[in-house]
Design an enzyme around this catalytic site. Structure first.
Site, PDB file in Angstrom:
ATOM      1  N   ARG A 196       3.313  -0.276  12.905  1.00 19.38           N
ATOM      2  CA  ARG A 196       4.057   0.977  12.773  1.00 19.38           C
ATOM      3  C   ARG A 196       4.110   1.687  14.122  1.00 19.38           C
ATOM      4  NH1 ARG A 196       1.958   2.548   7.410  1.00 19.38           N
ATOM      5  NH2 ARG A 196       0.221   3.461   8.527  1.00 19.38           N
ATOM      6  N   ARG A 209       0.841  -1.198   0.000  1.00 17.96           N
ATOM      7  CA  ARG A 209       0.000   0.000   0.000  1.00 17.96           C
ATOM      8  C   ARG A 209       0.871   1.242   0.000  1.00 17.96           C
ATOM      9  NH1 ARG A 209      -5.154  -1.863   1.878  1.00 17.96           N
ATOM     10  NH2 ARG A 209      -4.866  -4.061   2.277  1.00 17.96           N
ATOM     11  N   VAL A 210       0.396   2.272  -0.685  1.00 20.64           N
ATOM     12  CA  VAL A 210       1.239   3.464  -0.777  1.00 20.64           C
ATOM     13  C   VAL A 210       1.464   4.107   0.589  1.00 20.64           C
ATOM     14  CG1 VAL A 210       0.940   4.013  -3.201  1.00 20.64           C
ATOM     15  CG2 VAL A 210      -0.755   4.799  -1.572  1.00 20.64           C
ATOM     16  N   ASP A 211       0.497   3.978   1.493  1.00 20.59           N
ATOM     17  CA  ASP A 211       0.703   4.538   2.836  1.00 20.59           C
ATOM     18  C   ASP A 211       1.819   3.808   3.574  1.00 20.59           C
ATOM     19  OD1 ASP A 211      -1.647   5.613   2.026  1.00 20.59           O
ATOM     20  OD2 ASP A 211      -2.907   4.599   3.512  1.00 20.59           O
ATOM     21  N   ASP A 212       2.143   2.618   3.137  1.00 15.36           N
ATOM     22  CA  ASP A 212       3.140   1.817   3.845  1.00 15.36           C
ATOM     23  C   ASP A 212       4.549   1.971   3.278  1.00 15.36           C
ATOM     24  OD1 ASP A 212       1.199   0.737   5.478  1.00 15.36           O
ATOM     25  OD2 ASP A 212       0.848  -0.990   4.176  1.00 15.36           O
TER      26      ASP A 212
END
Ligand code: ATP
Ligand code: MG
Length: 707
Positions: A672, A571-574
């Site tokens: 996170r 995922r781009v957030d990751d």
């Protein structure tokens, strides 16, 4: 000879390189090169020749035909989808002249997308009635495999399903459920769950299936969000050794909803009896609760079909919640049904008569599209499984496959990795010679797990169909078609399905061409696309269409290689930013898993004084492996060797288990936070853990921080 082939390949690539919008150009080149071809550093494998010896009926004969169809689907979408809609579905009335209208550009007005508007059909009729009318009433639709292992085979024919559906639909109507009302379904993965979904569809009610493992709070939130006055549930069920008291949880949820609103939201509950009298503790409230079997025995036997507009909502389903507060994704009738059926047919090369087994629960989109709507439209015979793959032992899936002679098996990488942990002996225990095709969904499949699945389970005889898609997309978007002449690359979801125009864009929203890496977006509408987020259309626009003007933004990162194959990087957030280098989580995790002692790995960023972000890796070891300092070093070394020094994990955190959503996905946002415990983050800051399957894992990981 090898050299000569390589040369020809390069020459061809140049001449074919500019063909657009066809993005599959280099598949032709791949076919002509040898199997040894190292493509983009990733080895490719042809779909096994044995597959074509063992399976002789194919919807699509070869990659050339696939490409022709694909081209047709994007160059003449109206003709393509109109033909398919007439072939695959039965319509009460065909649509108005326009097949599709849409707006993907937030600056031009509200986002919308409509398919087959004005067309009239019914999902239940397409899934059930028409097959019975055509004389297939005695065909088994579902073999129901319960939690307990037993030698019995319990089948539900299409005619039996129709009988139950009509009665239940009559009950719903008699309780005041109208077209457009949202009915909540909170049940284990049994045929009655499917019956409940289709009973709603029959009368035009919108179903909202809530996974049977969710808590009272999660259920209450979903009841409130969709204003569900009717709940179909169960007294309870057994999951492995545990009894899940579903009715008690549903009662608590209804109570929570009442407290929130100040009045009683849930007016009726219909309770299917799944436990025996000794096991269940359900208390019935005469005003609200009634038993399914009692209601059905007294109900009208027939229930008229409500003909729906293609654009009328069919269901709402909440996303897994991997990234935040779940969104109520709304799908409509015509486009969704067509897309689910067509992808099911082509991705798995499904033909009536094949026994197909999807391990997903109907509480997820995979269950909706590939246990219910897609397969039933295609008149499938399938196995529906209530239990867990490790109960009573880790060979359960293989035993089920043998028992029902399953041909196509569709499962998840997380499940494959968890079974790998137990070793091959469980697989080898069973006969799997009926299996011809294997498929996965849910996360990127690490090459190591791909190879294990192919070799140990499929005996190298089966194509592996790694399907990338989302709750929002309704059906498969990118997948390796199981056709002659196609080359599979372990870990790559490969190429788009018909009608899908994927694009990779950079941070500025500019489309990238050729080999590239960035955000995966979709440029054109497709029939299975969701239409809105329930009660919050602006959330739909801001989440998916505002980030990059003119595109549907998937939220996933991706790389396109020189052969036009798509590789999902996470995922781009990751994405982790190490000294200005953007690193996808999937790649580092795959490198860790490639080490023989690792069963699972999850990688997240952690604050780092010098690099900005460092790489923090959670590692679960295989059974029998010890967490030692030497192993830590060896793992770091392995990643460095595999993908480069920049990707070396700074921290390896031993994790006896990982926090997962109920659908089995690793919840990285919590990991996170744990990785940030050294800073000013405390265990109270971990965020919403209500969609976790086992919240205790979090405490355990916190206690192992720094060890
Ligand atoms: P939420 O949107 O609430 O965070 P979620 O994204 O996990 O939850 P789903 O719609 O069930 O909910 O999952 C879709 C996501 O799963 C995709 O966006 C992608 O990240 C991942 N995914 C699914 N299949 C694949 C695949 N074959 N390869 C790579 N990633 C996949
Ligand atoms: Mg998502």
């Amino acid at each position: 000879q090898h050299k000569c082939q390589r040369k020809r390949w390069f020459k061809r690539r140049l001449t074919f390189g500019r063909v657009r919008p066809l993005q599959l150009y280099s598949c032709t080149n791949l076919q002509e090169t040898s199997q040894e071809l190292q493509s983009g550093g990733d080895r490719s494998y042809p779909v096994p020749r044995e597959y074509f010896d063992r399976v002789t009926n194919h919807h699509i004969n070869n990659i050339e035909q696939y490409m022709l169809l694909y081209n047709h689907s994007i160059l003449q979408p109206d003709e393509f989808w109109s033909d398919k809609a007439k072939q695959v579905l039965s319509w009460k009335q065909l649509w108005d002249d326009q097949i599709c209208s849409f707006n993907f550009d937030v600056e031009k007005g509200p986002i919308f997308c409509e398919w087959f508007k004005g067309g009239k059909l019914n999902a239940c009729y397409n899934c059930i009635d028409r097959h019975v009318e055509a004389g297939h009433g005695d065909q088994v639709a579902y073999y129901a495999e319960g939690n307990e292992e037993s030698a019995d085979i319990r089948g539900y024919t299409y005619r039996e399903l129709l009988d139950y559906i009509e009665r239940l639909a009559s009950v719903l109507k008699a309780r005041g459920v109208h077209k457009g009302d949202v009915v909540a379904i909170y049940m284990p993965n049994i045929p009655e769950l499917v019956i409940a979904m289709l009973a709603c569809a029959r009368i035009g009610a919108i179903h909202s299936v809530v996974f049977g493992g969710f808590s009272a709070e999660s259920l209450a939130n979903r009841l409130l969000d969709a204003k569900s006055r009717v709940v179909i549930t169960c007294d309870g069920y057994k999951r492995g050794e545990k009894i899940v008291p579903l009715k008690t949880v549903a009662d608590a949820a209804a109570e929570l909803a009442r407290e929130t609103l100040g009045y009683n939201l849930v007016e009726h509950k219909i309770i299917y009896q799944r436990l025996n009298s000794k096991e269940h503790t359900a208390t019935m409230d005469g005003h609200v609760d009634e038993w399914w079997h009692e209601a059905l025995s007294k109900a009208e036997k027939h229930c008229a079909i409500e003909w729906m507009d293609a654009e009328d909502p069919l269901f709402v389903l909440y996303t897994s919640g991997s990234t935040g507060r779940p969104k109520g994704i709304v799908h409509t009738t015509g486009g969704y049904l067509l897309y689910a059926a067509l992808t099911h047919r082509y991705a798995f090369n499904y033909h009536p008569g094949d026994v197909y087994f999807c391990t997903a629960d109907c509480g997820w989109i995979t269950g909706h599209s590939y246990v219910v709507y897609g397969p039933l439209v295609n008149r499938a015979t399938q196995v529906i499984f209530e239990g867990v793959p490790t109960y009573p032992s880790a060979d359960r899936l293989w035993k089920i496959s043998a028992k029902y002679k399953v041909k196509q098996l569709y499962t998840a990488p997380t499940l494959i990795r968890s079974l790998m942990r137990f070793g091959e002996k469980y697989v080898k225990n069973s006969q799997r010679d009926s299996l011809t095709l294997l498929a996965t969904v849910g996360e990127p499949i690490n090459p190591e797990a791909w190879k294990w699945f192919s070799r140990e389970v499929g005996e190298n005889l089966c194509p592996i169909v790694d399907t990338w898609w989302q709750t929002e997309t309704g059906g498969h978007m990118i997948l390796p078609p199981p056709v002659q002449g196609f080359y599979q690359k372990p870990g790559s979801a490969s190429i788009p399905f018909f009608g899908i125009v994927p694009v990779v864009v950079n941070e500025k929203g500019e489309e990238l061409f050729g080999e590239c890496e960035g955000y995966l977006c979709i440029k054109k509408p497709w029939p299975g696309m969701f239409r809105t987020v329930l009660g919050d259309h602006s959330r739909m626009e801001s989440t998916y269409f505002k980030p990059f003007r003119g595109y549907y933004m998937s939220g996933d990162g991706c790389r396109r290689d020189k052969d036009g194959y798509y590789w999902l990087t996470g995922r781009v957030d990751d994405v982790i930013n190490v000294s200005g280098h953007r690193i996808g989580t999937a790649e580092v995790e795959s490198a860790l898993i490639a080490h023989g002692s690792v069963a699972e790995a999850a990688v997240v960023p952690a604050p780092h004084d010098i690099k900005g972000q460092g790489i923090y890796a959670y590692v679960t070891l295989r059974e029998g492996e010890e967490p030692t300092e030497e192993l830590r070093k060896a793992l770091k070394h392995a990643v460095r060797e595999h993908i480069g020094a920049i990707c070396t994990p700074d921290v390896i955190h031993w994790a006896p288990a990982l926090p997962k959503t109920r659908s089995g996905k690793i919840m990285r946002r919590i990991l996170r936070k744990i990785a940030e415990l050294g800073t000013n983050v405390t265990p109270n800051d971990l965020g919403d853990t209500s969609t976790l399957s086992d919240p205790q894992v979090v405490d355990m990981l916190v206690s192992l921080y720094g060890k």
